[in-house]
Design a protein around this motif. Structure first.
Motif, short mmCIF file in Angstrom:
data_model
loop_
_atom_site.label_atom_id
_atom_site.label_comp_id
_atom_site.label_asym_id
_atom_site.label_seq_id
_atom_site.Cartn_x
_atom_site.Cartn_y
_atom_site.Cartn_z
N PHE A 13 0.80 -1.49 -0.08
CA PHE A 13 -0.24 0.49 -0.06
C PHE A 13 0.11 1.55 0.27
O PHE A 13 0.27 2.91 0.21
N GLY A 14 2.18 1.38 0.28
CA GLY A 14 3.26 2.51 0.31
C GLY A 14 2.25 3.09 0.97
O GLY A 14 3.68 4.21 0.58
N SER A 15 2.47 3.14 2.03
CA SER A 15 2.39 4.55 2.93
C SER A 15 3.05 3.53 4.80
O SER A 15 2.09 2.66 5.29
N PRO A 16 3.97 4.83 4.81
CA PRO A 16 4.68 4.07 6.32
C PRO A 16 3.93 4.44 7.28
O PRO A 16 2.87 5.40 6.82
N SER A 17 4.39 4.27 8.42
CA SER A 17 3.40 4.53 9.34
C SER A 17 3.28 5.77 9.94
O SER A 17 2.47 6.43 10.64
N SER A 18 4.67 6.57 9.19
CA SER A 18 4.07 8.12 9.80
C SER A 18 2.84 8.26 9.09
O SER A 18 2.38 9.98 9.04
N GLN A 19 3.31 8.15 7.92
CA GLN A 19 1.99 8.75 6.94
C GLN A 19 0.40 8.95 7.22
O GLN A 19 -0.27 9.06 7.29
N GLU A 20 0.34 6.94 8.00
CA GLU A 20 -1.45 6.89 8.77
C GLU A 20 -1.43 7.83 9.97
O GLU A 20 -2.80 8.31 9.97
N TYR A 21 -0.37 8.00 9.98
CA TYR A 21 -0.38 9.38 11.54
C TYR A 21 -1.02 10.75 10.73
O TYR A 21 -1.87 11.71 11.10
N ARG A 22 0.03 10.95 9.84
CA ARG A 22 -0.47 12.07 9.36
C ARG A 22 -1.91 12.14 8.68
O ARG A 22 -2.18 13.33 8.97
N LEU A 23 -2.17 10.89 8.13
CA LEU A 23 -3.41 11.36 7.38
C LEU A 23 -4.93 11.27 8.78
O LEU A 23 -5.90 11.89 8.64
N ALA A 24 -4.15 11.42 9.64
CA ALA A 24 -4.96 10.33 10.57
C ALA A 24 -5.32 12.07 11.42
O ALA A 24 -6.84 12.14 11.74
#
Ligand SMILES: CNc1ncnc2c1ncn2[C@@H]1O[C@H](COP(=O)(O)O)[C@@H](O)[C@H]1O
Length: 383
Positions: free
Chosen positions: A316-327
């Protein structure tokens, strides 16, 4: 004019903040977390040792980044492509090391990786490994990692596959997890995952999880991922296994969500995976569900443990930091909220006290460095 310290509202979390944040990752499948560049390196090494290695090159096969992402093609992508590249001991150990390196570089301080025990058949150029041998190899990489004073601690969860494993094989996996844990290796739990598209009676797997529960080995299960794996009877069955955590928890009726919160079960939520794999229920006829439609908001509003997981960062190409940023972006979370989210995630972790102390110390140091949790003096008057 005297300069009165004043409070400036903190900026919303940006990419840099989310990378610096000491994050907790509890839902990451090893094979799916391998980045494309790492897969390419492994492929090149295999092609180098065997010119007849006939798996398509990742650079070309994965040029379209959406390959394998839809929930209907997702599981075949592992079976018919990724596992053919990851079928030797050296590819498995290079991949494991690379996954740990990527999570740490992204600012994760505690990682629970999960993997399905899988035998590696011998090839003309390499010796094979039993499923137990392959798990031991992964654990040796994790153990070395943890003893090398890296800022990130890692542990392993063994996955039982809902389609591939018989009840007897499920029991063997639980036994293996218990044996490895008794040897002091970092195995912290068992999972239930695999192709959720085909309905299957889960009751025959119950004894394996009862065995885990009796031995105090924590359980997490993939829960209500798609309507075919979200029948009332399946969800009730899985809850009788006393899972400590539920992965995805998408198609869960409201009354059952309440029960989950009341029972103190933690949820592992995967934003990008659920959006890109098109797993979320349709809310509007006109458009596909997006991040803002994700059920994160419901769980965030409750006093329950919840974590953000990448699921399969390589796919899915999304690292953990991006998941937090998206939230933060889609649910209006502040910098302080993201730190709370890390603490709420840690409540559901399967780790021991030492790791909890390590993570709490990292979070406290972070708060103090970032000026969170206390008034920030500012020498200018507010606008
Ligand atoms: C929507 N997300 C998901 N739902 C269910 N199962 C998933 C998954 N993502 C990964 N897996 C399971 O994990 C295996 C890959 O890692 P390991 O070879 O075990 O390290 C996949 O084959 C699948 O069975």
């Amino acid at each position: 004019m005297s300069q009165v310290p004043s409070l400036l509202p903190l900026e919303p979390p940006d990419d840099d903040f989310c990378r610096r944040l000491p994050k907790i990752e509890l839902h990451a499948h090893l094979s799916g977390s391998i980045t494309r560049p790492c897969l390419q390196r492994i492929w090149e090494a295999r092609k180098g040792e065997d010119p007849d290695f006939d798996v398509p090159e990742p650079r070309l096969a994965l040029a379209d980044h959406s390959v394998g992402q839809g929930i209907n093609e997702f599981f075949a992508h592992f079976n018919t492509y990724l596992y053919r590249i990851l079928s030797t001991p050296s590819s498995l150990s290079v991949a494991t090391h690379s996954v740990l390196t990527e999570f740490q570089a992204d600012g994760v301080v505690y990682l629970e990786l999960r993997t399905t025990p899988r035998a590696l058949p011998p090839t003309a150029h390499t010796q094979g490994l039993t499923a137990e041998g392959a798990v031991r190899l992964i654990l040796s990489v994790i153990k070395d990692w943890n003893t090398s004073s890296s800022p990130m601690h890692a542990s392993l969860i063994l996955t039982i596959d809902r389609i591939k494993h018989s009840p007897a094989q499920a029991m063997e996996i639980v036994d293996l997890a218990l044996r490895l844990r008794d040897e002091g290796l970092p195995v912290v739990g068992v999972d239930l995952a695999g192709d959720c598209n085909t309905p299957r009676d889960m009751a025959p797997l119950r004894p394996a999880y009862a065995h885990a529960q009796a031995a105090n080995l924590p359980i997490t299960v993939h829960f209500a991922e798609v309507p075919n794996s979200a029948s009332e009877s399946e969800l009730r069955e899985l809850l009788t296994w006393n899972p400590r955590r539920l992965g995805h928890a998408i198609h869960v009726p409201e009354a059952m969500r309440r029960l989950i919160v009341d029972r103190g079960i933690a949820v592992e939520l995967c934003l990008t995976c659920n959006v890109l794999a098109r797993m979320l229920p349709s809310q509007h006829e006109e458009h596909e569900p997006g991040f803002v439609d994700h059920h994160f908001a419901w769980w965030w509003a409750e006093d329950c443990s919840l974590s953000l997981g990448t699921d399969d960062m390589g796919v899915f190409g999304s690292p953990s930091s991006q998941e937090y940023r998206l939230a933060a972006e889609h649910f209006a979370l502040s910098r302080t909220d993201l730190v709370s989210l890390c603490r709420r995630a840690m409540r559901g972790a399967f780790s021991g006290l030492e790791t909890r102390d390590h993570v709490e110390a990292a979070l406290e140091a972070f708060e103090s460095r970032e000026g969170l949790g206390q008034p920030r003096p500012h020498s200018e008057n507010p606008p």
